[in-house]
Scaffold this motif. Sequence first.
Motif, PDB file in Angstrom:
ATOM      1  N   GLY A  54      -4.295  12.402 -37.985  1.00  0.00           N
ATOM      2  CA  GLY A  54      -5.282  13.237 -38.673  1.00  0.00           C
ATOM      3  C   GLY A  54      -4.634  14.416 -39.374  1.00  0.00           C
ATOM      4  O   GLY A  54      -5.015  14.782 -40.492  1.00  0.00           O
ATOM      5  N   ASP A  55      -3.628  14.990 -38.731  1.00  0.00           N
ATOM      6  CA  ASP A  55      -2.897  16.107 -39.326  1.00  0.00           C
ATOM      7  C   ASP A  55      -2.191  15.667 -40.599  1.00  0.00           C
ATOM      8  O   ASP A  55      -2.154  16.393 -41.597  1.00  0.00           O
ATOM      9  CB  ASP A  55      -1.892  16.647 -38.311  1.00  0.00           C
ATOM     10  CG  ASP A  55      -1.075  17.803 -38.853  1.00  0.00           C
ATOM     11  OD1 ASP A  55      -1.682  18.811 -39.244  1.00  0.00           O
ATOM     12  OD2 ASP A  55       0.169  17.694 -38.888  1.00  0.00           O
ATOM     13  N   ARG A  56      -1.626  14.464 -40.590  1.00  0.00           N
ATOM     14  CA  ARG A  56      -0.945  13.951 -41.779  1.00  0.00           C
ATOM     15  C   ARG A  56      -1.915  13.801 -42.943  1.00  0.00           C
ATOM     16  O   ARG A  56      -1.606  14.149 -44.084  1.00  0.00           O
ATOM     17  CB  ARG A  56      -0.291  12.602 -41.459  1.00  0.00           C
ATOM     18  CG  ARG A  56       0.218  11.846 -42.670  1.00  0.00           C
ATOM     19  CD  ARG A  56       1.228  12.615 -43.475  1.00  0.00           C
ATOM     20  NE  ARG A  56       2.463  12.837 -42.757  1.00  0.00           N
ATOM     21  CZ  ARG A  56       3.505  13.489 -43.271  1.00  0.00           C
ATOM     22  NH1 ARG A  56       3.428  13.983 -44.502  1.00  0.00           N
ATOM     23  NH2 ARG A  56       4.597  13.675 -42.565  1.00  0.00           N
ATOM     24  N   LEU A  57      -3.109  13.305 -42.666  1.00  0.00           N
ATOM     25  CA  LEU A  57      -4.115  13.162 -43.713  1.00  0.00           C
ATOM     26  C   LEU A  57      -4.565  14.521 -44.237  1.00  0.00           C
ATOM     27  O   LEU A  57      -4.744  14.720 -45.444  1.00  0.00           O
ATOM     28  CB  LEU A  57      -5.312  12.372 -43.172  1.00  0.00           C
ATOM     29  CG  LEU A  57      -6.390  11.946 -44.164  1.00  0.00           C
ATOM     30  CD1 LEU A  57      -5.789  11.212 -45.352  1.00  0.00           C
ATOM     31  CD2 LEU A  57      -7.416  11.071 -43.463  1.00  0.00           C
ATOM     32  N   MET A  58      -4.722  15.489 -43.326  1.00  0.00           N
ATOM     33  CA  MET A  58      -5.118  16.832 -43.718  1.00  0.00           C
ATOM     34  C   MET A  58      -4.036  17.503 -44.559  1.00  0.00           C
ATOM     35  O   MET A  58      -4.320  18.308 -45.454  1.00  0.00           O
ATOM     36  CB  MET A  58      -5.399  17.658 -42.452  1.00  0.00           C
ATOM     37  CG  MET A  58      -5.768  19.113 -42.692  1.00  0.00           C
ATOM     38  SD  MET A  58      -4.316  20.212 -42.749  1.00  0.00           S
ATOM     39  CE  MET A  58      -3.652  19.998 -41.107  1.00  0.00           C
ATOM     40  N   PHE A  79     -15.930  11.035 -45.682  1.00  0.00           N
ATOM     41  CA  PHE A  79     -15.265   9.770 -45.999  1.00  0.00           C
ATOM     42  C   PHE A  79     -14.109   9.493 -45.049  1.00  0.00           C
ATOM     43  O   PHE A  79     -13.229   8.688 -45.341  1.00  0.00           O
ATOM     44  CB  PHE A  79     -14.758   9.846 -47.450  1.00  0.00           C
ATOM     45  CG  PHE A  79     -14.706   8.529 -48.166  1.00  0.00           C
ATOM     46  CD1 PHE A  79     -15.734   7.592 -48.071  1.00  0.00           C
ATOM     47  CD2 PHE A  79     -13.626   8.228 -48.972  1.00  0.00           C
ATOM     48  CE1 PHE A  79     -15.681   6.395 -48.760  1.00  0.00           C
ATOM     49  CE2 PHE A  79     -13.564   7.029 -49.670  1.00  0.00           C
ATOM     50  CZ  PHE A  79     -14.600   6.106 -49.562  1.00  0.00           C
ATOM     51  N   SER A  80     -14.109  10.158 -43.896  1.00  0.00           N
ATOM     52  CA  SER A  80     -12.969  10.077 -42.976  1.00  0.00           C
ATOM     53  C   SER A  80     -12.736   8.658 -42.466  1.00  0.00           C
ATOM     54  O   SER A  80     -11.585   8.209 -42.351  1.00  0.00           O
ATOM     55  CB  SER A  80     -13.182  11.025 -41.792  1.00  0.00           C
ATOM     56  OG  SER A  80     -14.345  10.670 -41.061  1.00  0.00           O
ATOM     57  N   ASP A  81     -13.820   7.932 -42.152  1.00  0.00           N
ATOM     58  CA  ASP A  81     -13.645   6.579 -41.619  1.00  0.00           C
ATOM     59  C   ASP A  81     -12.965   5.667 -42.632  1.00  0.00           C
ATOM     60  O   ASP A  81     -12.077   4.872 -42.289  1.00  0.00           O
ATOM     61  CB  ASP A  81     -14.996   6.001 -41.189  1.00  0.00           C
ATOM     62  CG  ASP A  81     -16.038   6.042 -42.306  1.00  0.00           C
ATOM     63  OD1 ASP A  81     -15.850   6.801 -43.283  1.00  0.00           O
ATOM     64  OD2 ASP A  81     -17.049   5.314 -42.193  1.00  0.00           O
ATOM     65  N   VAL A 116      -8.953   3.993 -35.103  1.00  0.00           N
ATOM     66  CA  VAL A 116      -9.599   4.460 -36.337  1.00  0.00           C
ATOM     67  C   VAL A 116     -10.694   5.471 -36.000  1.00  0.00           C
ATOM     68  O   VAL A 116     -10.785   6.547 -36.606  1.00  0.00           O
ATOM     69  CB  VAL A 116     -10.188   3.283 -37.142  1.00  0.00           C
ATOM     70  CG1 VAL A 116     -11.045   3.805 -38.303  1.00  0.00           C
ATOM     71  CG2 VAL A 116      -9.085   2.391 -37.674  1.00  0.00           C
ATOM     72  N   ALA A 117     -11.530   5.139 -35.029  1.00  0.00           N
ATOM     73  CA  ALA A 117     -12.641   6.016 -34.658  1.00  0.00           C
ATOM     74  C   ALA A 117     -12.134   7.354 -34.117  1.00  0.00           C
ATOM     75  O   ALA A 117     -12.649   8.422 -34.478  1.00  0.00           O
ATOM     76  CB  ALA A 117     -13.528   5.332 -33.622  1.00  0.00           C
ATOM     77  N   MET A 118     -11.115   7.310 -33.256  1.00  0.00           N
ATOM     78  CA  MET A 118     -10.588   8.537 -32.660  1.00  0.00           C
ATOM     79  C   MET A 118      -9.887   9.411 -33.698  1.00  0.00           C
ATOM     80  O   MET A 118     -10.028  10.639 -33.697  1.00  0.00           O
ATOM     81  CB  MET A 118      -9.613   8.184 -31.529  1.00  0.00           C
ATOM     82  CG  MET A 118     -10.243   7.454 -30.345  1.00  0.00           C
ATOM     83  SD  MET A 118     -11.498   8.429 -29.460  1.00  0.00           S
ATOM     84  CE  MET A 118     -13.000   7.694 -30.128  1.00  0.00           C
ATOM     85  N   THR A 119      -9.114   8.791 -34.590  1.00  0.00           N
ATOM     86  CA  THR A 119      -8.434   9.552 -35.633  1.00  0.00           C
ATOM     87  C   THR A 119      -9.440  10.139 -36.615  1.00  0.00           C
ATOM     88  O   THR A 119      -9.275  11.266 -37.101  1.00  0.00           O
ATOM     89  CB  THR A 119      -7.428   8.663 -36.384  1.00  0.00           C
ATOM     90  OG1 THR A 119      -6.505   8.102 -35.455  1.00  0.00           O
ATOM     91  CG2 THR A 119      -6.663   9.456 -37.432  1.00  0.00           C
ATOM     92  N   VAL A 140      -9.938  13.969 -38.115  1.00  0.00           N
ATOM     93  CA  VAL A 140      -9.992  14.280 -39.544  1.00  0.00           C
ATOM     94  C   VAL A 140     -11.233  15.110 -39.874  1.00  0.00           C
ATOM     95  O   VAL A 140     -11.167  16.091 -40.637  1.00  0.00           O
ATOM     96  CB  VAL A 140      -9.957  12.993 -40.393  1.00  0.00           C
ATOM     97  CG1 VAL A 140     -10.222  13.310 -41.868  1.00  0.00           C
ATOM     98  CG2 VAL A 140      -8.612  12.294 -40.241  1.00  0.00           C
ATOM     99  N   ILE A 141     -12.371  14.721 -39.312  1.00  0.00           N
ATOM    100  CA  ILE A 141     -13.607  15.479 -39.547  1.00  0.00           C
ATOM    101  C   ILE A 141     -13.437  16.914 -39.063  1.00  0.00           C
ATOM    102  O   ILE A 141     -13.830  17.871 -39.747  1.00  0.00           O
ATOM    103  CB  ILE A 141     -14.797  14.802 -38.840  1.00  0.00           C
ATOM    104  CG1 ILE A 141     -15.101  13.452 -39.493  1.00  0.00           C
ATOM    105  CG2 ILE A 141     -16.030  15.693 -38.874  1.00  0.00           C
ATOM    106  CD1 ILE A 141     -16.117  12.614 -38.740  1.00  0.00           C
ATOM    107  N   ALA A 142     -12.836  17.082 -37.897  1.00  0.00           N
ATOM    108  CA  ALA A 142     -12.615  18.421 -37.358  1.00  0.00           C
ATOM    109  C   ALA A 142     -11.698  19.235 -38.264  1.00  0.00           C
ATOM    110  O   ALA A 142     -11.930  20.426 -38.509  1.00  0.00           O
ATOM    111  CB  ALA A 142     -12.032  18.324 -35.948  1.00  0.00           C
TER     112      ALA A 142
END
Length: 519
Positions: free
Chosen positions: A275-279, A334-336, A353-356, A360-362
Amino acid sequence: MNLLKSAAAVSAMTMLSRITGLIRETITARLLGAGAESDAFFIAFRIPNLLRRLFAEGAFSQAFIPILSQTNATQGKSAAVDLARRVSSLLFIVLLLIVVAGVLGGSWVVMGMASGLAQGSEQFELTVLLTQWMFPYILLISMVALASGLLNTFRSFALPAFAPVLLNISFIAGALLLAPYFDQAVKAFAVAVMVGGVLQVAVLWYGLARTDCLINPFAGFGAIKAAWGDEQVRRVLKNMVPATLAVSVAQISLIINTNIASHLEQGSVSWISYGDRLMEFPTALLGVALGTVLLPSLSAAATRSHEEYSRLMDWGLRLTVVLVLPAAVGMGLFSDALVALLFHYGRFDANDVAMTSQAVIAYSLGLAGLVLVKILAPGFYAKQDIRTPVKIGIVVVLATQLMNLFTVPWLGHAGLPLSISAGAVLNATVLYWGLRKRGLYTPSSGWGLYLIKVSVAATAMGFALWLMNQQFDWLSMASTPLVRVAAVLGVIGVCGVLYFAVLAALGLNPKRLIRKPAV
């Protein structure tokens, strides 16, 4: 200097870096998934990766560039290069000692980073081994940061922005070519990190040679002694310590959160890291690119006039707001789809996927704060004001960890990035009011109407995004990855066009938004 052109060059190179970085994470997710092995790697890489952010994108730049720019402006290029040479000699020997200590004390480093790992377990031993292999990357990336600061001061932005691409390319090549030769694929990743560090140093030293700025950090103990006695070098080092805390609050919290995550469900460290990488993608494109370009200009403007300084800061903030708000809305709604597109391959399953996606939403809730900090903090450092950001940083770190006491029991691993997001918003807010209160920044007129128009456009885009997202089952499209890529990019494209169309209808012309400030 054409600020827009420079920002665009940095953004282009940074985009290439983040695209290759996402490819790298996709390969990591495919080969490792989110479990014990991937947690071990992310924990081991956390320290050198933190140093990369602090040095290449944060504290070292904030402490070094204003003094280097001042030296260049008042004494000339030769004096600036001499200052960089002295700093490099001292920095090299200090970091060499840190690297030796880190390698020898790898088990202690891991215990401090992830106390939730059982000592003596296979996962703990793997994490220690990976930490020892990658710890020297700290020295390499620090030399990269110093060279980048020197090149940026002389308005050479593209090559420093390109350097991280080499790490990602090395990582991708290592994962694909070396992994079959190791008993555990993750060991190939560690080797690739070190190769990437060497490549970055080589390319930037080539850039220094081309601009007649070549420095030699291996100058011997005589040069180190002389450097320690130099007043300007000591100013850099003195400013660097508090700047580390002030500019990199989110990263310090990330280290603490890694320790907390090691006590949670297995895979938590990996979910947060993905999630951090996507952020990081929008954070780097907006915050790092604009911050890198603005800092030398702000440092120079600070010595000339308050009006010029305010115009530069105002331009950076307006451009950031108009770009970061739709990015935050998109990440949250659009995180999912984004997580499935990037990571849903191989060992990375639907639960991952669900946990990551939760992480991302956070993160999306604090994206504006995370980006704005990279714009606002340089406003203080351009004036060589260190104390104010330090005080703010201490408060934010404490507040972030206090929030963890409530968010982690409530949301599990997602509570950790939520606290970082809330801390980032708090940090940006207090930095902004600090600039206002000290009279360092005076906003131009029309900000209220500007924010309303941007918010209306972002809301319209978000509603359209929500409607389109309901039409797809992103997980079931794993068997047709190209179709999934086309669908995600199509939705993003439609939303992007809609956002800027609404802005234009409201009277915000894109050309006016990106026009460089008058000086």
